[in-house]
Design a protein around this motif. Structure first.
Motif, short mmCIF file in Angstrom:
data_model
loop_
_atom_site.label_atom_id
_atom_site.label_comp_id
_atom_site.label_asym_id
_atom_site.label_seq_id
_atom_site.Cartn_x
_atom_site.Cartn_y
_atom_site.Cartn_z
N UNK A 46 6.63 -6.28 -9.07
CA UNK A 46 6.82 -4.84 -8.93
C UNK A 46 8.16 -4.47 -9.56
N UNK A 47 8.17 -3.49 -10.48
CA UNK A 47 9.43 -3.08 -11.08
C UNK A 47 10.46 -2.69 -10.01
N UNK A 59 -3.39 -11.47 1.34
CA UNK A 59 -3.48 -10.33 0.43
C UNK A 59 -3.08 -8.98 1.04
N UNK A 60 -3.30 -8.79 2.33
CA UNK A 60 -2.90 -7.51 2.92
C UNK A 60 -1.38 -7.43 3.12
N UNK A 61 -0.68 -8.51 2.77
CA UNK A 61 0.78 -8.49 2.76
C UNK A 61 1.31 -8.32 1.34
N UNK A 62 0.41 -8.08 0.38
CA UNK A 62 0.84 -7.85 -1.00
C UNK A 62 1.80 -6.68 -1.04
N UNK A 63 2.83 -6.83 -1.86
CA UNK A 63 3.89 -5.83 -1.90
C UNK A 63 3.36 -4.44 -2.24
N UNK A 64 2.50 -4.34 -3.23
CA UNK A 64 2.03 -3.00 -3.60
C UNK A 64 1.25 -2.36 -2.45
N UNK A 65 0.46 -3.14 -1.70
CA UNK A 65 -0.30 -2.59 -0.58
C UNK A 65 0.64 -2.15 0.53
N UNK A 66 1.63 -2.98 0.83
CA UNK A 66 2.61 -2.60 1.86
C UNK A 66 3.33 -1.31 1.48
N UNK A 67 3.65 -1.17 0.20
CA UNK A 67 4.37 0.04 -0.23
C UNK A 67 3.46 1.27 -0.17
N UNK A 69 1.11 1.64 2.02
CA UNK A 69 0.92 1.89 3.45
C UNK A 69 2.21 2.33 4.15
N UNK A 70 3.35 2.19 3.47
CA UNK A 70 4.63 2.57 4.08
C UNK A 70 5.17 1.51 5.01
N UNK A 71 4.73 0.27 4.83
CA UNK A 71 5.19 -0.83 5.70
C UNK A 71 6.03 -1.84 4.94
N UNK A 72 6.25 -1.62 3.66
CA UNK A 72 6.99 -2.58 2.85
C UNK A 72 8.43 -2.18 2.66
N UNK A 73 9.12 -2.95 1.84
CA UNK A 73 10.51 -2.62 1.53
C UNK A 73 10.56 -1.36 0.66
N UNK A 74 11.62 -0.65 0.77
CA UNK A 74 11.76 0.54 -0.06
C UNK A 74 10.92 1.70 0.46
N UNK A 75 10.80 2.70 -0.37
CA UNK A 75 10.09 3.92 -0.01
C UNK A 75 8.58 3.75 -0.14
N UNK A 76 7.86 4.54 0.65
CA UNK A 76 6.41 4.54 0.52
C UNK A 76 6.03 5.12 -0.83
N UNK A 77 4.98 4.57 -1.44
CA UNK A 77 4.49 5.06 -2.73
C UNK A 77 3.35 6.04 -2.50
#
Length: 117
Positions: A46-47, A59-67, A69-77
Motif C-alpha cells: 500500500x502506498x 485475508x480479512x486482516x489484509x491492510x486494504x480491507x482493514x483500511x 473497514x476503518x480498523x487498520x492503521x491510518x485513516x479509513x479509506x
C-alpha cells in the motif's frame, strides 16, 4: 468495487487522490493491464505504508480491507468519505447499485476464497 468506492470520495477525486501512484493511477490499477494490475495488487504494498496489500494467511486482516473497514492503521479509506461502513452507503459498481453491506460481503467472500482474479 475499489473504483466505485473511490469515485464516491467527497474530497479526493479519483484522478488526484492520495492512493494514486506516481503515475497518477490508483494503486489497484497501475498498468492498465488486468493481469499485471491483479498481480501488483495482490502481491504489492500500500502506498505510504509499505505493508503488503494482501495477507494470504489471514485475508480479512489484509491492510486494504482493514483500511476500508476503518480498523487498520491510518485513516479509513477513502480519505474524504463516505465509507462503506456508513449507514445508507451505496456505490455504482459496473452499473449496479450496491450497498456498503453488499460490498463488504463481496469483499469478504473474495478474500476468503483466495482473492481469485
Amino acid at each position: 468495487m475499489l473504483d466505485a468506492i473511490a469515485a464516491n470520495d467527497t474530497q479526493n477525486p479519483l484522478s488526484n487522490a492520495p492512493h494514486n501512484t506516481d503515475s497518477g493511477a490508483p494503486f489497484w490499477r497501475q498498468t492498465g493491464n488486468a493481469a499485471s494490475d491483479y498481480k501488483a495488487f495482490t502481491t504489492g504494498s500500500v502506498p505510504n505504508f509499505g505493508d503488503p496489500i494482501m495477507d494470504t494467511s489471514t485475508p480479512l486482516q489484509s491492510l486494504f480491507y482493514q483500511m476500508l473497514m476503518g480498523t487498520g492503521p491510518g485513516s479509513q479509506m477513502p480519505l474524504g468519505g463516505p465509507y462503506i461502513t456508513d449507514s445508507g452507503y451505496t456505490a455504482n459498481v459496473n452499473g449496479t447499485t450496491m450497498t456498503g453491506q453488499e460490498i463488504i460481503a463481496a469483499l469478504q467472500s473474495w478474500l476468503n476464497n483466495g482473492f481469485p482474479q
